[in-house]
Motif scaffolding. Structure first.
Motif, PDB file in Angstrom:
ATOM      1  N   SER A  68     -38.201 -11.768  31.773  1.00 32.44           N
ATOM      2  CA  SER A  68     -37.711 -10.694  32.630  1.00 32.44           C
ATOM      3  C   SER A  68     -36.353 -10.165  32.174  1.00 32.44           C
ATOM      4  O   SER A  68     -35.967  -9.051  32.533  1.00 32.44           O
ATOM      5  CB  SER A  68     -37.607 -11.174  34.081  1.00 32.44           C
ATOM      6  N   LEU A  69     -35.630 -10.954  31.384  1.00 30.37           N
ATOM      7  CA  LEU A  69     -34.312 -10.554  30.904  1.00 30.37           C
ATOM      8  C   LEU A  69     -34.374  -9.766  29.601  1.00 30.37           C
ATOM      9  O   LEU A  69     -33.347  -9.235  29.160  1.00 30.37           O
ATOM     10  CB  LEU A  69     -33.435 -11.804  30.697  1.00 30.37           C
ATOM     11  N   LEU A  70     -35.554  -9.695  28.996  1.00 32.18           N
ATOM     12  CA  LEU A  70     -35.694  -9.049  27.686  1.00 32.18           C
ATOM     13  C   LEU A  70     -36.030  -7.575  27.844  1.00 32.18           C
ATOM     14  O   LEU A  70     -36.721  -7.171  28.776  1.00 32.18           O
ATOM     15  CB  LEU A  70     -36.781  -9.757  26.880  1.00 32.18           C
ATOM     16  N   SER A  71     -35.547  -6.786  26.907  1.00 32.55           N
ATOM     17  CA  SER A  71     -35.814  -5.344  26.926  1.00 32.55           C
ATOM     18  C   SER A  71     -36.656  -4.896  25.740  1.00 32.55           C
ATOM     19  O   SER A  71     -37.011  -3.724  25.645  1.00 32.55           O
ATOM     20  CB  SER A  71     -34.495  -4.570  26.945  1.00 32.55           C
ATOM     21  N   SER A  72     -36.974  -5.818  24.833  1.00 34.92           N
ATOM     22  CA  SER A  72     -37.743  -5.472  23.644  1.00 34.92           C
ATOM     23  C   SER A  72     -39.196  -5.171  23.999  1.00 34.92           C
ATOM     24  O   SER A  72     -39.753  -5.753  24.938  1.00 34.92           O
ATOM     25  CB  SER A  72     -37.707  -6.618  22.629  1.00 34.92           C
ATOM     26  N   GLU A  73     -39.813  -4.271  23.242  1.00 34.89           N
ATOM     27  CA  GLU A  73     -41.238  -3.983  23.441  1.00 34.89           C
ATOM     28  C   GLU A  73     -42.083  -5.205  23.110  1.00 34.89           C
ATOM     29  O   GLU A  73     -43.026  -5.543  23.816  1.00 34.89           O
ATOM     30  CB  GLU A  73     -41.666  -2.796  22.570  1.00 34.89           C
ATOM     31  N   HIS A  74     -41.745  -5.852  22.016  1.00 35.90           N
ATOM     32  CA  HIS A  74     -42.481  -7.036  21.567  1.00 35.90           C
ATOM     33  C   HIS A  74     -41.566  -8.262  21.681  1.00 35.90           C
ATOM     34  O   HIS A  74     -40.399  -8.219  21.270  1.00 35.90           O
ATOM     35  CB  HIS A  74     -42.933  -6.880  20.121  1.00 35.90           C
ATOM     36  N   PHE A  75     -42.090  -9.344  22.232  1.00 40.99           N
ATOM     37  CA  PHE A  75     -41.294 -10.563  22.352  1.00 40.99           C
ATOM     38  C   PHE A  75     -42.219 -11.760  22.543  1.00 40.99           C
ATOM     39  O   PHE A  75     -43.415 -11.625  22.828  1.00 40.99           O
ATOM     40  CB  PHE A  75     -40.302 -10.468  23.519  1.00 40.99           C
ATOM     41  N   CYS A  76     -41.621 -12.938  22.403  1.00 40.32           N
ATOM     42  CA  CYS A  76     -42.330 -14.193  22.675  1.00 40.32           C
ATOM     43  C   CYS A  76     -41.335 -15.191  23.237  1.00 40.32           C
ATOM     44  O   CYS A  76     -40.282 -15.433  22.631  1.00 40.32           O
ATOM     45  CB  CYS A  76     -42.960 -14.745  21.398  1.00 40.32           C
ATOM     46  N   VAL A  77     -41.638 -15.746  24.400  1.00 32.44           N
ATOM     47  CA  VAL A  77     -40.870 -16.869  24.955  1.00 32.44           C
ATOM     48  C   VAL A  77     -41.681 -18.120  24.628  1.00 32.44           C
ATOM     49  O   VAL A  77     -42.795 -18.297  25.129  1.00 32.44           O
ATOM     50  CB  VAL A  77     -40.657 -16.723  26.465  1.00 32.44           C
ATOM     51  N   ALA A  78     -41.141 -18.962  23.765  1.00 33.47           N
ATOM     52  CA  ALA A  78     -41.882 -20.108  23.239  1.00 33.47           C
ATOM     53  C   ALA A  78     -41.387 -21.405  23.847  1.00 33.47           C
ATOM     54  O   ALA A  78     -40.173 -21.668  23.888  1.00 33.47           O
ATOM     55  CB  ALA A  78     -41.735 -20.164  21.716  1.00 33.47           C
ATOM     56  N   GLY A  79     -42.297 -22.225  24.317  1.00 35.31           N
ATOM     57  CA  GLY A  79     -41.953 -23.519  24.878  1.00 35.31           C
ATOM     58  C   GLY A  79     -41.515 -24.500  23.808  1.00 35.31           C
ATOM     59  O   GLY A  79     -41.990 -24.480  22.678  1.00 35.31           O
ATOM     60  N   TYR A  80     -40.589 -25.370  24.193  1.00 40.64           N
ATOM     61  CA  TYR A  80     -40.067 -26.407  23.295  1.00 40.64           C
ATOM     62  C   TYR A  80     -40.126 -27.748  24.028  1.00 40.64           C
ATOM     63  O   TYR A  80     -39.409 -27.969  24.992  1.00 40.64           O
ATOM     64  CB  TYR A  80     -38.640 -26.069  22.881  1.00 40.64           C
ATOM     65  N   ARG A  81     -41.013 -28.642  23.564  1.00 45.74           N
ATOM     66  CA  ARG A  81     -41.166 -29.961  24.186  1.00 45.74           C
ATOM     67  C   ARG A  81     -40.149 -30.927  23.573  1.00 45.74           C
ATOM     68  O   ARG A  81     -40.470 -31.654  22.641  1.00 45.74           O
ATOM     69  CB  ARG A  81     -42.589 -30.471  23.969  1.00 45.74           C
TER      70      ARG A  81
END
Length: 245
Positions: free
Chosen positions: A112-125
């Motif tokens: 929700s904080l990103l403004s880019s058209e393309h993005f990925c929020v990636a999980g890190y275990r």
């Protein structure tokens, strides 16, 4: 405002895990978010799909099930689900329950904080519960991938990710591509964000998607992604003319 979400679950023979997982997903997202669950039954020979359907009916969870006649692998299962998904944003999660649905809100908040058209929020275990041998394999694979691809993601094997549907559909498809989503999204000028997430033991069964442990497969895939990255073009649009303006 967060757009409609599709939680994508690639599943093969997860009858013992899928019911509880769908209940957890519904509890974690409802009623705050509008969402659906999209399950790809990737050639299962157990009751995975039926358990999912029965559970969704019981709790009133919006569900789609895509059936593969034969197992095609995790990347293809994700692709089938994304193609049929109705959500603008996609959350991918492993169907064995090792990804914690309580972490979905973290990814949504970051996105929700990103403004880019393309993005990925990636999980890190960060705190993995796998055996020492599996952790060693993953550490070696991640170090090699990071040095060669520099995608900024410390945990390529984490199935928990969030990205726009149109971003995923803009990527080149190949088997095992799900392991390289951050690098492929970065290739199209996408923004990559890493989010620490929980890791849990599976309740039942064994992993059905373990081809990444075969080193030669991973090396071939990395070489292919490097080839794609070197041939990516990033045009700067100077001007657009339209006769309708």
């Amino acid at each position: 405002m967060v757009p409609f979400l599709s939680v994508v679950l690639p599943a093969k023979n997860e009858q013992g895990n899928i019911g509880l997982l769908i209940k957890e997903i519904h509890k974690s997202l409802s009623p705050e978010y509008a969402f659906e669950v999209v399950l790809t039954d990737d050639g299962s020979d157990d009751g995975t799909a039926q358990v999912a359907i029965d559970t969704a009916k019981e709790i009133g969870c919006n569900l789609q099930v895509i059936y593969h006649a034969n197992s095609c692998g995790q990347s293809t299962a994700v692709l089938s689900a994304v193609r049929h998904a109705k959500g603008e944003w996609i959350i991918t999660s492993d169907a064995d329950g090792q990804n914690d649905p309580n972490d979905y809100a973290k990814l949504i908040q970051q996105a929700s904080l990103l403004s880019s058209e393309h993005f990925c929020v990636a999980g890190y275990r960060k705190k993995r519960l796998d055996t020492a041998w599996v952790r060693f394999q993953s550490r070696v694979a991640n170090n090699i991938r990071q040095k060669l691809l520099n995608d900024g993601v410390p945990d390529s094997g984490c199935g928990l990710k969030l990205f726009p549907k149109n971003t995923f559909l803009a990527l080149p498809y190949f088997d095992h591509m799900h392991r390289f989503l951050p690098a492929l999204i970065k290739r199209i000028d996408g923004e990559i964000v890493v989010c620490q997430v929980n890791h849990r033991d599976r309740n039942a069964g064994v992993s059905n998607y373990n081809a990444w442990n075969r080193a030669w497969v991973g090396i071939i895939d990395i070489v292919g992604v490097i080839w794609l990255n070197k041939r990516a073009k990033h045009p700067v649009i100077a001007k657009i003319y339209s006769s309708q303006d």
